[in-house]
Scaffold this motif. Structure first.
Motif, PDB file in Angstrom:
ATOM      1  N   GLN A 178       0.837  -1.207   0.000  1.00 58.27           N
ATOM      2  CA  GLN A 178       0.000   0.000   0.000  1.00 58.27           C
ATOM      3  C   GLN A 178       0.869   1.254   0.000  1.00 58.27           C
ATOM      4  OE1 GLN A 178      -2.509   1.571   3.484  1.00 58.27           O
ATOM      5  NE2 GLN A 178      -4.058   0.629   2.174  1.00 58.27           N
ATOM      6  N   TYR A 216       0.509   5.793  -0.556  1.00 55.49           N
ATOM      7  CA  TYR A 216      -0.453   6.890  -0.454  1.00 55.49           C
ATOM      8  C   TYR A 216      -0.169   7.931  -1.525  1.00 55.49           C
ATOM      9  CZ  TYR A 216      -2.678   5.447   3.875  1.00 55.49           C
ATOM     10  OH  TYR A 216      -3.418   4.770   4.813  1.00 55.49           O
ATOM     11  N   PRO A 250      -5.237   6.190  -0.089  1.00 53.98           N
ATOM     12  CA  PRO A 250      -4.440   4.960  -0.095  1.00 53.98           C
ATOM     13  C   PRO A 250      -4.649   4.195  -1.399  1.00 53.98           C
ATOM     14  CG  PRO A 250      -6.408   4.661   1.241  1.00 53.98           C
ATOM     15  CD  PRO A 250      -6.421   6.088   0.782  1.00 53.98           C
ATOM     16  N   SER A 289      -7.222  -1.175   0.521  1.00 57.16           N
ATOM     17  CA  SER A 289      -7.967   0.065   0.306  1.00 57.16           C
ATOM     18  C   SER A 289      -8.871  -0.068  -0.914  1.00 57.16           C
ATOM     19  CB  SER A 289      -7.005   1.239   0.114  1.00 57.16           C
ATOM     20  OG  SER A 289      -6.135   1.006  -0.967  1.00 57.16           O
ATOM     21  N   SER A 307      -9.384   3.125  -6.344  1.00 55.77           N
ATOM     22  CA  SER A 307      -9.651   4.554  -6.539  1.00 55.77           C
ATOM     23  C   SER A 307      -9.772   4.890  -8.024  1.00 55.77           C
ATOM     24  CB  SER A 307      -8.543   5.397  -5.896  1.00 55.77           C
ATOM     25  OG  SER A 307      -7.273   4.992  -6.359  1.00 55.77           O
TER      26      SER A 307
END
Length: 359
Positions: free
Chosen positions: A9, A11, A16, A21, A24
């Protein structure tokens, strides 16, 4: 649907990427970044549409210098997209949340090392963006613009960054067609621990891109591959986000937002279903809870579909039914039917988030 592959992971700003997570959604402005006001307006539109991360092109020093001002007027995580001139990455690093470089056109290992040092200093990740159309010469000569060539380029550049002691990495392997894109991601996934950014590059107009991206990205997501994505559409902003969110929903990777079921138009429909569905979607665009809604034009399939929907509307001749969890709530006419349906969905949305607070 397969279990999502485990990845490291990282950021990008506050978002994240990888690990456990949520997947996105990204998009990219098409303004000249030096025009800060125009770029901000596009970023605001994307953020309102539900975009998580925005990439901006940094083509020259004016673009790079404008990032300081842009950073002060937007809140969404920003990625600087760099081609050819590594010094633009060095100028951008203090004001963005990630640097994207295409190793095939950025230059020597020393230039990449300089980018690494800048990203280390400002604690931001690097996206290695491999494109089939711009591989390094040594890989293009040996493999052509193939999926294997893309993977070998990615492995070479990942090792470069690792040798420089840098592991805050995400990777994209983009071709302009479905087959090479899918093959490249599949080949690389078992070989590295880093998160993947999914996309089909130069995907074309809304129609073509929606189909190509749905095939490639949907297939990969259902196989458990992918941590962040962009649907590239020529000249579209909000539509990129809308299509990406739909791919995530229909692949089962996102539980947020409305999942619509609507019947195919046929000779049995007893209302203007197309207009009604468009009106409903506009009124409910803000809904974030994971609701399944059924919008049906006649009684043939309506009651069956309604059993599996949170809320359903079944149009009839001059009137129709509102059905919630398989139970008929009411029978109404005309516009009242749509308004009541919207009201019930909004109530269900509020109840969902109220229940979350109480847990």
């Amino acid at each position: 649907m397969q279990k999502r592959k485990e990845t490291k992971q990282i950021y990008v700003g506050s978002v994240p990427v990888g690990g456990d997570s949520p997947v996105s959604v990204q998009s990219m402005t098409y303004t000249k970044t030096a025009d800060v006001q125009a770029t901000k307006e596009q970023i605001d539109r994307l953020q309102l549409a539900g975009c998580d991360i925005v990439r901006v092109a940094v083509s020259d020093s004016k673009d790079a210098l404008a990032l300081k001002e842009l950073r002060q007027v937007v809140r969404i995580p920003l990625i600087a997209d760099i081609h050819f001139r590594h010094k633009l990455a060095l100028m951008s690093a203090p004001y963005v949340d990630c640097i994207r470089i295409n190793p095939g056109n950025i230059g020597s290992a020393l230039k990449i090392k300089a980018v690494v040092e800048a990203c280390r200093e400002y604690k931001i990740p690097i996206r290695i963006g491999v494109n089939a159309g711009s591989l390094e010469k040594q890989f293009e000569r040996k493999y052509g613009a193939s999926a294997e060539g893309m993977v070998q380029s990615a492995l070479y550049n990942i090792k470069l960054l690792e040798d420089f002691g840098f592991e805050h990495i995400k990777i994209s392997l983009k071709a302009s067609d479905v087959e090479r894109t899918v093959e490249a991601y599949r080949l690389l996934r078992p070989l590295v621990p880093y998160p993947f950014h999914l996309g089909v590059t130069e995907a074309g107009t809304l129609f073509d891109s929606a189909i190509k991206s749905s095939m490639a990205l949907g297939m990969l997501l259902m196989e458990g591959i992918g941590d962040t994505l962009r649907v590239s559409i020529t000249g579209e902003l909000e539509k990129e986000v809308e299509v990406a969110r739909s791919i995530l929903r229909f692949s089962g990777r996102q539980k947020e937002g409305i999942y619509y079921i609507s019947c195919p138009t046929c000779g049995r429909i007893e209302a203007d279903l197309v207009t009604s569905l468009e009106k409903i979607k506009k009124k409910l665009i803000h809904i974030k809870s994971p609701l399944q809604l059924s919008v049906m034009g006649c009684a043939v399939n309506a009651l069956g579909e309604a059993k599996h929907a949170d809320i359903a509307i079944a149009f009839g001749k001059g009137s129709g039914l509102i059905i919630k969890k398989g139970e008929v709530l009411c029978k109404l006419e005309g516009d009242e039917l749509v308004e009541k349906f919207v009201e019930e969905v909004q109530k269900a949305d509020a109840e969902y988030f109220e229940n979350l607070k109480e847990r």
